[in-house]
Design a protein around this motif. Structure first.
Motif, PDB file in Angstrom:
ATOM      1  N   GLY A 124      15.807 -53.131  40.745  1.00  0.00           N
ATOM      2  CA  GLY A 124      15.539 -52.683  39.382  1.00  0.00           C
ATOM      3  C   GLY A 124      14.701 -53.670  38.601  1.00  0.00           C
ATOM      4  N   ALA A 125      14.972 -54.964  38.787  1.00  0.00           N
ATOM      5  CA  ALA A 125      14.175 -55.982  38.096  1.00  0.00           C
ATOM      6  C   ALA A 125      12.722 -55.927  38.548  1.00  0.00           C
ATOM      7  N   GLY A 126      12.505 -55.852  39.861  1.00  0.00           N
ATOM      8  CA  GLY A 126      11.140 -55.793  40.370  1.00  0.00           C
ATOM      9  C   GLY A 126      10.430 -54.514  39.965  1.00  0.00           C
ATOM     10  N   MET A 127      11.141 -53.387  40.024  1.00  0.00           N
ATOM     11  CA  MET A 127      10.541 -52.117  39.639  1.00  0.00           C
ATOM     12  C   MET A 127      10.140 -52.123  38.171  1.00  0.00           C
ATOM     13  N   ALA A 128      10.965 -52.721  37.324  1.00  0.00           N
ATOM     14  CA  ALA A 128      10.620 -52.822  35.905  1.00  0.00           C
ATOM     15  C   ALA A 128       9.335 -53.612  35.717  1.00  0.00           C
ATOM     16  N   ARG A 129       9.195 -54.699  36.448  1.00  0.00           N
ATOM     17  CA  ARG A 129       7.995 -55.529  36.324  1.00  0.00           C
ATOM     18  C   ARG A 129       6.738 -54.769  36.730  1.00  0.00           C
ATOM     19  N   VAL A 130       6.776 -54.100  37.880  1.00  0.00           N
ATOM     20  CA  VAL A 130       5.555 -53.473  38.397  1.00  0.00           C
ATOM     21  C   VAL A 130       5.282 -52.124  37.746  1.00  0.00           C
ATOM     22  N   SER A 131       6.192 -51.630  36.911  1.00  0.00           N
ATOM     23  CA  SER A 131       6.011 -50.302  36.319  1.00  0.00           C
ATOM     24  C   SER A 131       4.851 -50.253  35.342  1.00  0.00           C
ATOM     25  N   ARG A 132       4.338 -51.406  34.915  1.00  0.00           N
ATOM     26  CA  ARG A 132       3.200 -51.438  33.992  1.00  0.00           C
ATOM     27  C   ARG A 132       1.867 -51.535  34.730  1.00  0.00           C
ATOM     28  N   LEU A 133       1.895 -51.677  36.039  1.00  0.00           N
ATOM     29  CA  LEU A 133       0.666 -51.775  36.814  1.00  0.00           C
ATOM     30  C   LEU A 133       0.063 -50.396  37.059  1.00  0.00           C
ATOM     31  N   PRO A 134      -1.256 -50.329  37.294  1.00  0.00           N
ATOM     32  CA  PRO A 134      -1.836 -49.061  37.755  1.00  0.00           C
ATOM     33  C   PRO A 134      -1.178 -48.637  39.070  1.00  0.00           C
ATOM     34  N   ALA A 135      -1.103 -47.337  39.302  1.00  0.00           N
ATOM     35  CA  ALA A 135      -0.449 -46.789  40.501  1.00  0.00           C
ATOM     36  C   ALA A 135       0.999 -47.255  40.590  1.00  0.00           C
ATOM     37  N   ALA A 136       1.687 -47.291  39.453  1.00  0.00           N
ATOM     38  CA  ALA A 136       3.050 -47.827  39.386  1.00  0.00           C
ATOM     39  C   ALA A 136       4.022 -47.180  40.365  1.00  0.00           C
ATOM     40  N   PRO A 137       4.011 -45.855  40.580  1.00  0.00           N
ATOM     41  CA  PRO A 137       4.984 -45.284  41.520  1.00  0.00           C
ATOM     42  C   PRO A 137       4.919 -45.900  42.917  1.00  0.00           C
ATOM     43  N   VAL A 138       3.705 -46.226  43.379  1.00  0.00           N
ATOM     44  CA  VAL A 138       3.564 -46.834  44.702  1.00  0.00           C
ATOM     45  C   VAL A 138       4.250 -48.187  44.742  1.00  0.00           C
ATOM     46  N   TRP A 139       4.007 -48.997  43.714  1.00  0.00           N
ATOM     47  CA  TRP A 139       4.570 -50.351  43.711  1.00  0.00           C
ATOM     48  C   TRP A 139       6.074 -50.331  43.480  1.00  0.00           C
ATOM     49  N   MET A 140       6.538 -49.408  42.664  1.00  0.00           N
ATOM     50  CA  MET A 140       7.987 -49.296  42.441  1.00  0.00           C
ATOM     51  C   MET A 140       8.700 -48.920  43.739  1.00  0.00           C
ATOM     52  N   ALA A 141       8.123 -47.978  44.485  1.00  0.00           N
ATOM     53  CA  ALA A 141       8.717 -47.579  45.768  1.00  0.00           C
ATOM     54  C   ALA A 141       8.677 -48.735  46.761  1.00  0.00           C
ATOM     55  N   ALA A 142       7.571 -49.486  46.779  1.00  0.00           N
ATOM     56  CA  ALA A 142       7.452 -50.608  47.703  1.00  0.00           C
ATOM     57  C   ALA A 142       8.460 -51.700  47.382  1.00  0.00           C
ATOM     58  N   VAL A 143       8.682 -51.960  46.106  1.00  0.00           N
ATOM     59  CA  VAL A 143       9.688 -52.952  45.713  1.00  0.00           C
ATOM     60  C   VAL A 143      11.071 -52.524  46.169  1.00  0.00           C
ATOM     61  N   PHE A 144      11.379 -51.244  46.018  1.00  0.00           N
ATOM     62  CA  PHE A 144      12.703 -50.767  46.440  1.00  0.00           C
ATOM     63  C   PHE A 144      12.877 -50.919  47.948  1.00  0.00           C
ATOM     64  N   VAL A 145      11.840 -50.628  48.718  1.00  0.00           N
ATOM     65  CA  VAL A 145      11.913 -50.805  50.172  1.00  0.00           C
ATOM     66  C   VAL A 145      12.162 -52.278  50.505  1.00  0.00           C
ATOM     67  N   GLY A 146      11.487 -53.176  49.790  1.00  0.00           N
ATOM     68  CA  GLY A 146      11.685 -54.596  50.036  1.00  0.00           C
ATOM     69  C   GLY A 146      13.102 -55.043  49.764  1.00  0.00           C
ATOM     70  N   ALA A 147      13.694 -54.552  48.671  1.00  0.00           N
ATOM     71  CA  ALA A 147      15.083 -54.906  48.363  1.00  0.00           C
ATOM     72  C   ALA A 147      16.034 -54.334  49.406  1.00  0.00           C
ATOM     73  N   GLU A 148      15.735 -53.132  49.881  1.00  0.00           N
ATOM     74  CA  GLU A 148      16.565 -52.520  50.919  1.00  0.00           C
ATOM     75  C   GLU A 148      16.461 -53.302  52.224  1.00  0.00           C
ATOM     76  N   LEU A 149      15.269 -53.754  52.553  1.00  0.00           N
ATOM     77  CA  LEU A 149      15.085 -54.580  53.751  1.00  0.00           C
ATOM     78  C   LEU A 149      15.855 -55.890  53.619  1.00  0.00           C
ATOM     79  N   LEU A 150      15.823 -56.468  52.429  1.00  0.00           N
ATOM     80  CA  LEU A 150      16.520 -57.740  52.220  1.00  0.00           C
ATOM     81  C   LEU A 150      18.023 -57.578  52.403  1.00  0.00           C
ATOM     82  N   ARG A 151      18.603 -56.524  51.856  1.00  0.00           N
ATOM     83  CA  ARG A 151      20.053 -56.359  51.977  1.00  0.00           C
ATOM     84  C   ARG A 151      20.464 -55.910  53.383  1.00  0.00           C
ATOM     85  N   SER A 152      19.476 -55.458  54.164  1.00  0.00           N
ATOM     86  CA  SER A 152      19.747 -55.151  55.571  1.00  0.00           C
ATOM     87  C   SER A 152      19.647 -56.393  56.443  1.00  0.00           C
ATOM     88  N   THR A 153      19.339 -57.532  55.832  1.00  0.00           N
ATOM     89  CA  THR A 153      19.122 -58.773  56.575  1.00  0.00           C
ATOM     90  C   THR A 153      20.091 -59.876  56.169  1.00  0.00           C
TER      91      THR A 153
END
Length: 544
Positions: A124-153
């Motif tokens: 959520g913290a990362g998604m909030a940060r990148v939500s102001r960037l152009p193409a925000a949905p792409v970056w928000m989804a990518a941040v969520f995947v990264g957090a999911e990968l981290l908690r799987s590790t």
């Protein structure tokens, strides 16, 4: 949550000077509303999860979460993410309460759910940060995947339970697993949800700027097009022959923690069920299978691997048995294994479980772990994990095996498939968790793995749910819980490799790296704006 603020424009004074921005308090009702939406979104993702097949609700729920964190500060995004994670994981992991609650109270359940929800807070913290960037949905989804990968590790090897991909076992986005595995299915769900949130955010401005909906519409279409493009990779047809497989579910007493001391009961139940299969085959009531698969934790063997009952059953059937159990090596090491029992030679090939369950098969902080884990007394030493994929030559099939918790991780069956497996098997023991949803959640993971690698899979559970899963993720045979049942089916064997099998974790790591880079860019832009802001000005357009 801290009290939110928004900023007004610079105000020009009569003398021509410009004042700093005014801090205006946002009504507390807005914060409470966002909190409620985050919680509702998490509960909805849980309600869409197996055994319910409501996969289409998950992108909608994620859209609500993405809308809540959009434009917020990182700390607020973290708070909303934590609420979203708790609302999802507390009910999802309710089987931990069923399992441990009578002896240890709610603390193990609350502890695991809270620890894992922290990763949703990070997302959520990362998604909030990148939500102001152009193409925000792409970056928000990518941040969520990264957090999911981290908690799987991390920590303790990770805990992938509750990945968004595992909610899609019966869904339209499942074919994407054949392209990039679980990580890319999660990305597709998150991208679709974030795009829907962005679409909704822009609708009020469509009259002023008609093309404003073009970008979120394109972002929402991408996952759908990807799923359609991957559909030809998903098939249940055999291209390496077929095999007749028998799956034995011998049943177990529904006594939760009492199973810690009932190894002999599990063994007797499954030997009895296997002997009944022998009698049915020899009498002609059932056809002879090509191989027989028994669950996890059926046997218990020393270094010599002696088991007269399994010798007798394999010999009378004339086909190999695949059976799970605890085994000690000559140097005293304990491991959770799958053994192949040959009709002539007895125990031959072995597979050692690669991903051990924290606080059960491996116990961190053993000196204090007894407060939350009954396995400290059950296993005075940690089990030893394996490193090698398990592939057994079992009649017409090359059987790729993984044990229980292994199926939550992508590397086990990827390694087996790359090593030549034409069929997958998941022996498991879920009797600990009673009549909970846990077995169905695990079955959904198996269904995703079948599509990811284009292989049929056989689930053999002590007390259910055992199942036959086709390479396209379809469940064609399934047992009930806490019954003794034997399944037999002709399953397709396949030898082709999907892009997901070939690429392995590369797509997930690439998307996660892009998410991390987007966070870095967002932080850099924030600091640059802060450096150029006039004295007394705040740099965020929206506070909470």
């Amino acid at each position: 949550m801290v009290v939110p603020t928004v900023n007004t424009r610079h105000r020009e004074q009569p003398d021509g000077s410009v004042t700093g921005r005014r801090r205006v308090r946002v009504p507390a009702a807005a914060v409470w509303l966002r909190m409620a939406v985050a919680i509702a979104a998490g509960v909805t993702v849980y309600w869409a999860s197996p055994p319910r097949n409501l996969w289409w609700l998950v992108p909608l729920a994620f859209a609500g979460f993405a809308a809540v964190v959009h434009g917020r500060r990182a700390r607020s995004g973290a708070g909303y993410g934590l609420l979203f994670g708790l609302a999802y994981l507390l009910p999802l992991l309710g089987w931990l309460l069923d399992f441990l609650g009578t002896q240890f109270g709610p603390w193990p359940w609350l502890g695991v759910a809270t620890a894992e929800a922290l990763f949703f807070g990070l997302a959520g913290a990362g998604m909030a940060r990148v939500s102001r960037l152009p193409a925000a949905p792409v970056w928000m989804a990518a941040v969520f995947v990264g957090a999911e990968l981290l908690r799987s590790t991390v920590p303790f090897g990770g805990f992938p339970w509750g990945r968004l991909a595992f909610t899609q076992a019966g869904g339209a986005l499942l074919p994407i697993a054949a392209l990039g595995g679980a990580g890319m299915v999660t990305f597709a769900v998150a991208l679709l949800g974030a795009a829907l949130a962005e679409f909704g955010r822009r609708v009020p401005h469509v009259r002023r700027t008609p093309r404003t909906l073009l970008a979120p519409t394109m972002a929402a279409v991408v996952p759908i097009v990807a799923a359609l493009a991957a559909t030809p990779l998903v098939t249940a047809e055999a291209n390496a022959g077929t095999a007749r497989v028998a799956v034995i579910q011998g049943d177990a007493p529904n006594i939760g923690l009492g199973l810690l001391h009932e190894d002999e009961v599990l063994y007797r139940n499954h030997i009895r069920a296997a002997e009944k299969l022998v009698a049915d085959v020899r009498s002609g009531r059932l056809p002879r299978p090509d191989l027989v698969i028994l669950p996890e934790q059926v046997g218990s063997w020393g270094p010599a691997r002696n088991d007269p009952a399994l010798d007798r059953i394999a010999s009378r059937l004339g086909v190999p048995l695949v059976v799970g159990g605890l085994a000690r090596s000559a140097d005293g090491e304990l491991s959770n294994r799958i053994l192949q029992w040959d009709p002539q030679e007895g125990a031959t090939d072995e597979y050692v479980k690669q991903h051990l369950v924290p606080f059960a098969e491996k116990i961190p902080m053993r000196s204090v772990a007894g407060v939350v884990s009954p396995f400290v007394q059950r296993f005075p030493q940690d089990m030893v994990p394996g490193d090698d994929p398990g592939v057994f030559e079992t009649g017409p099939a090359r059987l790729g095996v993984g044990l229980c918790y292994d199926v939550a991780f992508g590397d086990v069956f990827r390694g087996a498939t790359r090593a030549g497996a034409t069929l997958l098997a998941v022996p498991t023991n879920n009797a600990w968790y009673g009549r909970s949803e846990m077995s169905y959640q695990q079955l959904a993971m198996t269904r995703l793995r079948t599509v990811e690698h284009s292989r049929a899979a056989v689930v053999a559970a002590t007390s259910g749910v055992s199942a036959i899963v086709q390479p396209d993720g379809t469940v064609t045979r399934q047992t009930r819980q806490f019954t003794a049942q034997t399944l037999m089916a002709e399953v397709p064997l396949r030898s082709t490799l999907t892009p997901a099998t070939r690429l392995g974790p590369i797509p997930t790591w690439t998307v996660s790296a892009l998410g991390a880079a987007a966070v870095g860019v967002a932080l850099w832009r924030h600091r640059r704006r802060a450096a150029g802001a006039p004295p007394g000005a705040t740099c965020e357009g929206v506070g909470q």
